[in-house]
Design a protein around this motif. Structure first.
Motif, PDB file in Angstrom:
ATOM      1  N   LYS A  79      37.164  11.606  21.556  1.00 58.86           N
ATOM      2  CA  LYS A  79      38.355  11.790  22.579  1.00 58.86           C
ATOM      3  C   LYS A  79      39.620  12.184  21.691  1.00 58.86           C
ATOM      4  O   LYS A  79      40.370  13.131  22.263  1.00 58.86           O
ATOM      5  N   ASP A  80      39.824  11.805  20.487  1.00 58.03           N
ATOM      6  CA  ASP A  80      41.151  11.962  19.800  1.00 58.03           C
ATOM      7  C   ASP A  80      41.010  12.694  18.618  1.00 58.03           C
ATOM      8  O   ASP A  80      41.844  12.449  17.766  1.00 58.03           O
ATOM      9  N   LEU A  81      39.725  13.263  18.399  1.00 53.30           N
ATOM     10  CA  LEU A  81      39.463  13.759  17.085  1.00 53.30           C
ATOM     11  C   LEU A  81      40.374  14.886  16.918  1.00 53.30           C
ATOM     12  O   LEU A  81      40.875  15.231  15.703  1.00 53.30           O
ATOM     13  N   TYR A  82      40.711  15.565  17.750  1.00 51.44           N
ATOM     14  CA  TYR A  82      41.424  16.776  17.722  1.00 51.44           C
ATOM     15  C   TYR A  82      42.740  16.511  18.509  1.00 51.44           C
ATOM     16  O   TYR A  82      42.664  16.409  19.933  1.00 51.44           O
ATOM     17  N   SER A  83      43.846  17.051  18.097  1.00 54.25           N
ATOM     18  CA  SER A  83      45.103  16.992  18.779  1.00 54.25           C
ATOM     19  C   SER A  83      45.622  18.348  19.633  1.00 54.25           C
ATOM     20  O   SER A  83      45.367  19.362  18.838  1.00 54.25           O
ATOM     21  N   PRO A  84      45.836  18.369  20.882  1.00 51.38           N
ATOM     22  CA  PRO A  84      46.231  19.327  21.524  1.00 51.38           C
ATOM     23  C   PRO A  84      47.336  20.087  21.021  1.00 51.38           C
ATOM     24  O   PRO A  84      47.145  21.411  20.832  1.00 51.38           O
ATOM     25  N   GLU A  85      48.342  19.719  20.258  1.00 49.54           N
ATOM     26  CA  GLU A  85      49.256  20.053  19.708  1.00 49.54           C
ATOM     27  C   GLU A  85      48.930  21.022  18.194  1.00 49.54           C
ATOM     28  O   GLU A  85      49.764  21.784  18.195  1.00 49.54           O
ATOM     29  N   ASP A  86      47.852  20.716  18.003  1.00 50.61           N
ATOM     30  CA  ASP A  86      47.339  21.537  16.653  1.00 50.61           C
ATOM     31  C   ASP A  86      46.383  22.581  17.110  1.00 50.61           C
ATOM     32  O   ASP A  86      46.087  23.520  16.395  1.00 50.61           O
ATOM     33  N   ILE A  87      46.306  22.996  18.426  1.00 54.63           N
ATOM     34  CA  ILE A  87      45.201  24.081  18.822  1.00 54.63           C
ATOM     35  C   ILE A  87      46.113  25.255  18.943  1.00 54.63           C
ATOM     36  O   ILE A  87      46.998  25.134  19.413  1.00 54.63           O
ATOM     37  N   LYS A 121      42.638  30.501  35.497  1.00 52.41           N
ATOM     38  CA  LYS A 121      43.924  30.749  34.952  1.00 52.41           C
ATOM     39  C   LYS A 121      44.677  29.335  34.632  1.00 52.41           C
ATOM     40  O   LYS A 121      44.803  28.405  35.706  1.00 52.41           O
ATOM     41  N   VAL A 122      45.094  29.140  33.464  1.00 57.03           N
ATOM     42  CA  VAL A 122      45.421  27.544  33.041  1.00 57.03           C
ATOM     43  C   VAL A 122      47.017  27.954  32.345  1.00 57.03           C
ATOM     44  O   VAL A 122      47.165  29.007  31.910  1.00 57.03           O
ATOM     45  N   ASP A 123      47.792  26.700  32.308  1.00 55.93           N
ATOM     46  CA  ASP A 123      49.018  26.869  31.571  1.00 55.93           C
ATOM     47  C   ASP A 123      48.591  26.733  30.123  1.00 55.93           C
ATOM     48  O   ASP A 123      47.434  25.909  29.880  1.00 55.93           O
ATOM     49  N   GLU A 124      49.208  26.594  29.016  1.00 50.98           N
ATOM     50  CA  GLU A 124      49.202  26.461  27.808  1.00 50.98           C
ATOM     51  C   GLU A 124      48.914  25.072  27.567  1.00 50.98           C
ATOM     52  O   GLU A 124      48.035  24.735  26.834  1.00 50.98           O
ATOM     53  N   GLU A 125      49.609  23.860  28.187  1.00 55.44           N
ATOM     54  CA  GLU A 125      49.199  22.749  28.039  1.00 55.44           C
ATOM     55  C   GLU A 125      47.760  22.307  28.174  1.00 55.44           C
ATOM     56  O   GLU A 125      46.800  21.721  27.710  1.00 55.44           O
ATOM     57  N   THR A 126      47.526  22.654  29.460  1.00 54.91           N
ATOM     58  CA  THR A 126      46.136  22.237  29.929  1.00 54.91           C
ATOM     59  C   THR A 126      44.862  23.330  28.920  1.00 54.91           C
ATOM     60  O   THR A 126      44.060  22.683  28.509  1.00 54.91           O
ATOM     61  N   ALA A 127      45.175  24.459  28.595  1.00 55.10           N
ATOM     62  CA  ALA A 127      44.283  25.058  27.586  1.00 55.10           C
ATOM     63  C   ALA A 127      44.041  24.261  26.311  1.00 55.10           C
ATOM     64  O   ALA A 127      43.151  24.333  25.743  1.00 55.10           O
ATOM     65  N   LYS A 128      45.255  23.974  25.724  1.00 52.88           N
ATOM     66  CA  LYS A 128      45.257  23.386  24.585  1.00 52.88           C
ATOM     67  C   LYS A 128      44.325  21.683  24.651  1.00 52.88           C
ATOM     68  O   LYS A 128      43.479  21.672  23.777  1.00 52.88           O
TER      69      LYS A 128
END
Length: 297
Positions: A79-87, A121-128
């Motif tokens: 679940k936390d293996l990848y950080s949305p901030e790094d996408i 269509k999604v915002d940046e936060e959702t996409a990441k």
């Protein structure tokens, strides 16, 4: 889950409504999650096979993981293996506003009735976040495939086993500002993974030869030495065994993708995409005067 004495089965049954969500946090631990179960069942089959429980015939095993799929909910460490901030989102992410005016896609993107069945269509936060969780789901499958390959080696089956890793489709994951899948034939959806290991053939080679999933059965039958008269009479596809020997060899000059979806009386989608090495061209039945063409070079 009953065999494992899991206490919250009724709660999980109500989770079907989560199909309308893009992601959520699963209550299941890793050892009860579907991807883990599928891996374990596959390993158990190979153990039984190696003990001779199926006789001495060759085996065929279709190991089919459900993930990655929305709503994405990888368990435990995944679940936390990848950080949305790094996408890093695709360069085309800002293109979603343009697509709202697309004569075909625009109407479907804006249709809120089928958010879980059509590109969204999604915002940046959702996409990441969606992409990070998708990567987590894929990593769990990667670990499962690794365990399967190790088991084949441990049991002495690896060298003589053909292995194909592929998928039915992909996910937009932010491409053109969209997530999910549907009648938007962008590369993120239609360019699926294909890894193919054949005993005695070339290793660690990459081919850019056009290939379609309908070519896989024909190729397998030919490599197994199954004579043509035993092939299904209406079988489509080309034999790609030569490409597995010589990756630069070309068999196809085009691929046709046929897409037909009927999800409501007023939601019937028929489109065709032709892919060559240079172009991708899409036409829509409902818009005979309109199409999309891309120069892939």
């Amino acid at each position: 889950l009953k065999e494992q004495n899991y206490e919250h089965i009724d709660k999980l049954k109500n989770r079907f409504l989560a199909i309308n969500e893009n992601y959520y946090e699963t209550e299941l631990p890793e050892e009860l999650y579907p991807s883990y179960y599928i891996t374990e069942q596959t390993l158990a089959f190979f153990e039984r096979y190696s003990k001779g429980e199926y006789g001495d015939k060759p085996f065929f095993l279709h190991c089919s993981y459900n993930d990655p799929h929305h709503p994405v909910c990888p368990p435990g460490k995944y679940k936390d293996l990848y950080s949305p901030e790094d996408i890093k989102l695709p360069p085309s992410f800002e293109d979603a506003e343009n697509l709202l005016n697309h004569p075909f896609l625009g109407q479907h993107i804006k249709d809120a009735r089928f958010k879980h069945l059509l590109p969204q269509k999604v915002d940046e936060e959702t996409a990441k976040k969606f992409t990070a969780l998708t990567y987590g789901s894929i990593s769990m499958i990667d670990d499962g495939v690794g365990a399967i390959l190790e088991k084949l080696k441990e049991l002495g089956l690896y060298e003589n086993t053909m292995i194909i890793f592929t998928s039915d489709h992909a996910d937009l994951c932010g491409d053109h500002g969209l997530i999910l899948k549907g009648p938007a034939h962008y590369n993120n959806l239609i360019n699926i993974p294909l890894l193919w290991k054949v005993p005695g053939k070339a290793v660690n080679k990459v081919s850019n030869s056009l290939i379609s999933t309908v070519d896989l059965p024909k190729t397998i039958l030919n490599m197994l030495g199954i004579r043509e008269k035993y092939h299904p009479k209406r079988m489509q596809g080309y034999d790609f065994s030569e490409v597995l020997k010589s990756p630069d060899k070309k068999i196809r000059d085009q691929i046709l993708i046929e897409h037909d979806e009927e999800i409501a009386k007023d939601k019937i989608m028929r489109l065709r995409t032709l892919v060559t090495e240079t172009f991708r061209y899409t036409i829509y039945e409902s818009l005979p005067e309109f199409g999309d063409i891309y120069n892939l070079k």
